[in-house]
Design a protein around this motif. Structure first.
Motif, PDB file in Angstrom:
ATOM      1  N   GLU A  34      47.084  35.207  52.817  1.00 18.67           N
ATOM      2  CA  GLU A  34      45.712  35.213  53.317  1.00 18.67           C
ATOM      3  C   GLU A  34      45.627  35.193  54.837  1.00 18.67           C
ATOM      4  O   GLU A  34      44.560  35.439  55.397  1.00 18.67           O
ATOM      5  CB  GLU A  34      44.948  34.013  52.745  1.00 18.67           C
ATOM      6  N   GLY A  35      46.757  34.922  55.515  1.00 18.90           N
ATOM      7  CA  GLY A  35      46.745  34.814  56.967  1.00 18.90           C
ATOM      8  C   GLY A  35      47.670  35.801  57.641  1.00 18.90           C
ATOM      9  O   GLY A  35      47.411  37.010  57.655  1.00 18.90           O
ATOM     10  N   GLY A  62      43.098  41.798  48.436  1.00 22.50           N
ATOM     11  CA  GLY A  62      42.000  40.924  48.041  1.00 22.50           C
ATOM     12  C   GLY A  62      42.438  39.494  47.802  1.00 22.50           C
ATOM     13  O   GLY A  62      43.604  39.212  47.556  1.00 22.50           O
ATOM     14  N   LYS A  63      41.492  38.592  47.859  1.00 23.30           N
ATOM     15  CA  LYS A  63      41.755  37.153  47.709  1.00 23.30           C
ATOM     16  C   LYS A  63      42.329  36.816  46.332  1.00 23.30           C
ATOM     17  O   LYS A  63      43.126  35.909  46.200  1.00 23.30           O
ATOM     18  CB  LYS A  63      40.478  36.368  47.971  1.00 23.30           C
ATOM     19  N   GLU A  64      41.928  37.570  45.321  1.00 29.18           N
ATOM     20  CA  GLU A  64      42.418  37.320  43.957  1.00 29.18           C
ATOM     21  C   GLU A  64      43.542  38.271  43.563  1.00 29.18           C
ATOM     22  O   GLU A  64      43.944  38.314  42.404  1.00 29.18           O
ATOM     23  CB  GLU A  64      41.249  37.407  42.979  1.00 29.18           C
ATOM     24  N   GLY A  65      44.040  39.074  44.519  1.00 28.52           N
ATOM     25  CA  GLY A  65      45.183  39.943  44.265  1.00 28.52           C
ATOM     26  C   GLY A  65      44.902  41.164  43.419  1.00 28.52           C
ATOM     27  O   GLY A  65      45.822  41.807  42.915  1.00 28.52           O
ATOM     28  N   SER A  75      44.357  52.994  45.521  1.00 29.02           N
ATOM     29  CA  SER A  75      44.017  51.627  45.886  1.00 29.02           C
ATOM     30  C   SER A  75      45.293  50.785  45.947  1.00 29.02           C
ATOM     31  O   SER A  75      46.314  51.150  45.379  1.00 29.02           O
ATOM     32  CB  SER A  75      43.026  51.039  44.876  1.00 29.02           C
ATOM     33  N   PRO A  76      45.218  49.648  46.641  1.00 29.00           N
ATOM     34  CA  PRO A  76      46.385  48.769  46.735  1.00 29.00           C
ATOM     35  C   PRO A  76      46.787  48.206  45.375  1.00 29.00           C
ATOM     36  O   PRO A  76      45.998  48.186  44.423  1.00 29.00           O
ATOM     37  CB  PRO A  76      45.907  47.654  47.656  1.00 29.00           C
ATOM     38  N   ARG A  77      48.005  47.735  45.316  1.00 27.63           N
ATOM     39  CA  ARG A  77      48.559  47.132  44.100  1.00 27.63           C
ATOM     40  C   ARG A  77      47.657  46.020  43.587  1.00 27.63           C
ATOM     41  O   ARG A  77      47.140  45.214  44.344  1.00 27.63           O
ATOM     42  CB  ARG A  77      49.950  46.567  44.436  1.00 27.63           C
ATOM     43  N   ASN A  78      47.473  45.986  42.265  1.00 26.63           N
ATOM     44  CA  ASN A  78      46.734  44.930  41.580  1.00 26.63           C
ATOM     45  C   ASN A  78      47.768  43.933  41.064  1.00 26.63           C
ATOM     46  O   ASN A  78      48.450  44.188  40.077  1.00 26.63           O
ATOM     47  CB  ASN A  78      45.924  45.520  40.423  1.00 26.63           C
TER      48      ASN A  78
END
Length: 147
Positions: A64-65, A74-77, A90-93
């Protein structure tokens, strides 16, 4: 090219791709991102950072940093971060447990260190984080799978 310049270039490319594509989807979630001639070596790499609750918390702070992972993943990955919204694919889930079961830690490390061709993932080691921090982030990424 410096890290900031690479990120700005990535955003510019992502904006162009986003404008020309209708729906961004994660690219081949189960396909290896490590080149075939380096895959066996990457799979053999072991995470030297133990996945303790303390280290997972450190990984979360880095995700997160300093690691800037949250911007795309994203915050929830889920691959739905603000910068990730303009990327195609899109980025990896990281909540995809099938992905976690298929990929070894060394493969994830290779991608963090070298980036991933054909995606918005850029090299983060050593530009933004250390190798040890990358391994720590991997432990946190693994925690997104709840199975």
């Amino acid at each position: 090219m410096g890290y900031v310049a690479r990120v700005l270039a990535l955003v510019a490319v992502g904006m162009f791709v986003s404008a020309t594509a209708s729906v961004a989807e994660e690219k081949d979630p189960l396909k290896p991102r490590v080149p075939a001639d380096q895959l066996a070596e990457a799979k053999q790499m072991k995470n030297p950072v133990e996945a303790t609750p303390e280290n997972i918390a450190k990984g979360k702070a880095l995700f997160e940093g300093k690691g800037t992972c949250v911007n795309c993943h994203g915050k929830e990955g889920k691959g739905d971060g603000p910068a990730g919204a303009i990327l195609n694919p899109s980025p990896r889930n990281f909540t995809n447990c099938k992905f976690h079961k298929k990929r070894k830690d060394g493969e994830l490390f290779w991608v963090i260190k070298n980036g991933s061709a054909g995606t918005g993932m850029v090299s983060l080691v050593p530009a933004a984080i250390t190798e040890e921090e990358a391994w720590t982030i991997i432990n946190y990424e693994r925690s997104f799978c709840k199975e």
